[in-house]
Design an enzyme around this catalytic site. Sequence first.
Site, mmCIF file in Angstrom:
data_model
loop_
_atom_site.group_PDB
_atom_site.id
_atom_site.type_symbol
_atom_site.label_atom_id
_atom_site.label_comp_id
_atom_site.label_asym_id
_atom_site.label_seq_id
_atom_site.Cartn_x
_atom_site.Cartn_y
_atom_site.Cartn_z
ATOM 1 N N HIS A 388 3.608 -11.012 -4.432
ATOM 2 C CA HIS A 388 2.560 -10.405 -5.253
ATOM 3 C C HIS A 388 1.408 -11.400 -5.472
ATOM 4 O O HIS A 388 0.252 -11.109 -5.182
ATOM 5 C CB HIS A 388 3.173 -9.979 -6.588
ATOM 6 C CG HIS A 388 2.200 -9.348 -7.539
ATOM 7 N ND1 HIS A 388 2.152 -7.999 -7.758
ATOM 8 C CD2 HIS A 388 1.236 -9.873 -8.330
ATOM 9 C CE1 HIS A 388 1.198 -7.718 -8.632
ATOM 10 N NE2 HIS A 388 0.626 -8.848 -9.001
ATOM 11 N N GLU A 389 1.749 -12.572 -5.961
ATOM 12 C CA GLU A 389 0.707 -13.562 -6.275
ATOM 13 C C GLU A 389 -0.002 -14.045 -5.014
ATOM 14 O O GLU A 389 -1.196 -14.320 -5.037
ATOM 15 C CB GLU A 389 1.286 -14.738 -7.064
ATOM 16 C CG GLU A 389 1.878 -14.365 -8.430
ATOM 17 C CD GLU A 389 0.924 -13.582 -9.335
ATOM 18 O OE1 GLU A 389 -0.306 -13.695 -9.168
ATOM 19 O OE2 GLU A 389 1.426 -12.825 -10.202
ATOM 20 N N HIS A 392 -2.795 -11.684 -4.233
ATOM 21 C CA HIS A 392 -4.027 -12.017 -4.968
ATOM 22 C C HIS A 392 -4.713 -13.217 -4.315
ATOM 23 O O HIS A 392 -5.924 -13.230 -4.114
ATOM 24 C CB HIS A 392 -3.697 -12.417 -6.412
ATOM 25 C CG HIS A 392 -3.284 -11.274 -7.287
ATOM 26 N ND1 HIS A 392 -4.041 -10.154 -7.452
ATOM 27 C CD2 HIS A 392 -2.206 -11.107 -8.091
ATOM 28 C CE1 HIS A 392 -3.436 -9.332 -8.315
ATOM 29 N NE2 HIS A 392 -2.319 -9.879 -8.703
ATOM 30 N N HIS A 395 -6.442 -12.452 -1.072
ATOM 31 C CA HIS A 395 -7.635 -11.641 -1.339
ATOM 32 C C HIS A 395 -8.785 -12.580 -1.763
ATOM 33 O O HIS A 395 -9.917 -12.471 -1.278
ATOM 34 C CB HIS A 395 -7.295 -10.621 -2.435
ATOM 35 C CG HIS A 395 -8.336 -9.555 -2.654
ATOM 36 N ND1 HIS A 395 -8.196 -8.592 -3.607
ATOM 37 C CD2 HIS A 395 -9.527 -9.316 -2.071
ATOM 38 C CE1 HIS A 395 -9.257 -7.790 -3.580
ATOM 39 N NE2 HIS A 395 -10.082 -8.216 -2.664
#
Length: 601
Positions: A388-389, A392, A395
Amino acid sequence: MEMELTRATVDPKYTWDLTRIYESDEAWEKAFAEVKEQGDAIGKLAGTLAGGKEAVLTALRLEDELGLKLSCIYTYAMMKQNEDTTVGQYQAMLGRAASLANEVMAKGAFLTPELLSLEDGVLESYIADPDFADFDASLKKTLRLKPHTLSAREEQLLAMAGEVCGASENAYDMLTDADMDLGKTRGEDGKKVKLTDVRLLSFLGSRDRAVRKAAYTNVMNGYNKLGNAIAAMYAGQVKGDIFNSRARGYSSCRESYLYRDSVSEDVYDSLIDAVHGGVDTLSEYLRIKKEQLGLSVMHLYDMYVGVDTGFEISMDIDEAFETFLEAVKPLGEDYVADASRALPDRWIDCYETKNKRGGAYSTSVHCAAPYVLLNHKKTYDGLSTLCHEMGHAMHSFYSNKHQPSAKADYTIFVAEVASTCNEILLSEYLMKKYEGNRAAQIMLIGHLLEHFRTTVFRQTMFAEFEHKAHKMAENGETLTRDSLCAMYYDLNKLYYGGACKVDKEVSYEWMRIPHFYSSFYVYKYATGFCAAVALARGILSGDAEKLASYRKFLTLGGSMPPIEELKVAGVDMSTPQPVCEALDYFAELVLQYRELLSQED
Ligand SMILES: [Zn+2]
């Protein structure tokens, strides 16, 4: 027992390297002093913007440069403070960084009103001018807000009222963080422990029904004891929203919030409609869960119990990182190559150390590779959090690489897309890897279904609640404990009544949701999740065009309005389609789940 790690004993290769921002604290101090001086320079530009193109460019460039430096100063201090939250020096540095940011922002506050006071057509001509390419997104946003921007004196009054409008939120935070006492509850070992809001979730996961029921009931009743006061605080929050939206000439509070993201109210309504269409599938899922838990009646406090299949993922950070790289292979070789630098180049602060901030996050500054804070645990959650991290982080990595600093930061509306997409890629990768392993499949699908329930259904129910509350107040109804509780209870009946007994205690649950003090925010979790599902499925279909569109999206930062960025990615959130597609996927998963559970061991 394992020795608790400290900053001194943890292997540096598992810590982040902050020297990429500043070589030392001394270098930070030097940058701090420089920005303080430059902050005065921007203040001196007030009143010059009517002087023409060069004057405007000078101001915008200086503002951008200051923003960049401030983000380095703040981020460095924050990460240092997060490493060990008890170190006074870094607490002080963080406080100073925040004050400096406020100071500089106040000095640059003239920019927007002065830009808006330029003659008609001037801003439009700047937006079209290639010399303003770095600033077109922010100028477009400024121009968009023009119809809702008031005279300088009125803006000043609204700014002054800002603190008053925030009083409810402050009171609520104080009440729930400091003053509230939820009493004690009995744990699995029979001993009484102090009940906190944070601990509730672990109690709700207990296999001992008496434990979860008691914790749940105590928390809900604990809030309800202060129910009249909390209702008054929330009513104050809503009144503040009404004041601001009416002062600025919006037709509703909801419009005033969505307008900033260029999101039309249809998006919100069609999310709710589409999710209502999925409620039967949710009930079906909860009935399966009820059966699995061997319950004759399912209460809302039973929903959080995970399914113990005996299968668990247990990976240290190196193994988890390798698994992450395998899972994101569908995103392309270069994505994997770029992401593979994260651990060796020390983007990640991996392990829990003494007094380190809890949880996980990703952050970045424009001039350096992104950072990730973890408190890695050898569980599926630990692995999933890493993916998940890193979503980020990547991105940010691509946005910072492809966009100038003035338009590199992406908005909340799109922020959870890349992270959730990675989580889904991980699930799908592991489902394939453990094909034929029934326990693994049940665990993996179970996690995904819970993710759906808590993100798509629960957040949409919250979104519905705050929209209804605002509408009630806008129509002149008084928001009281009873009216809010009745409305919240009915919503729970609608979402969960098909499979669960909806006890009266749930009426009070809205009182413990801090997000209601960030109005019209939670729906973005649901839309972001649905967008991510649609995109991940497109990527996994092997369609090269879909992959290319998604990869393009990762480079866009904040250069376009979020709905437009998602259209580039390949999902049109202005239609209910992506939400419906996500719910179809949910239905498929429920079906698979039922089949798996009906098989013999
Ligand atoms: Zn996230």
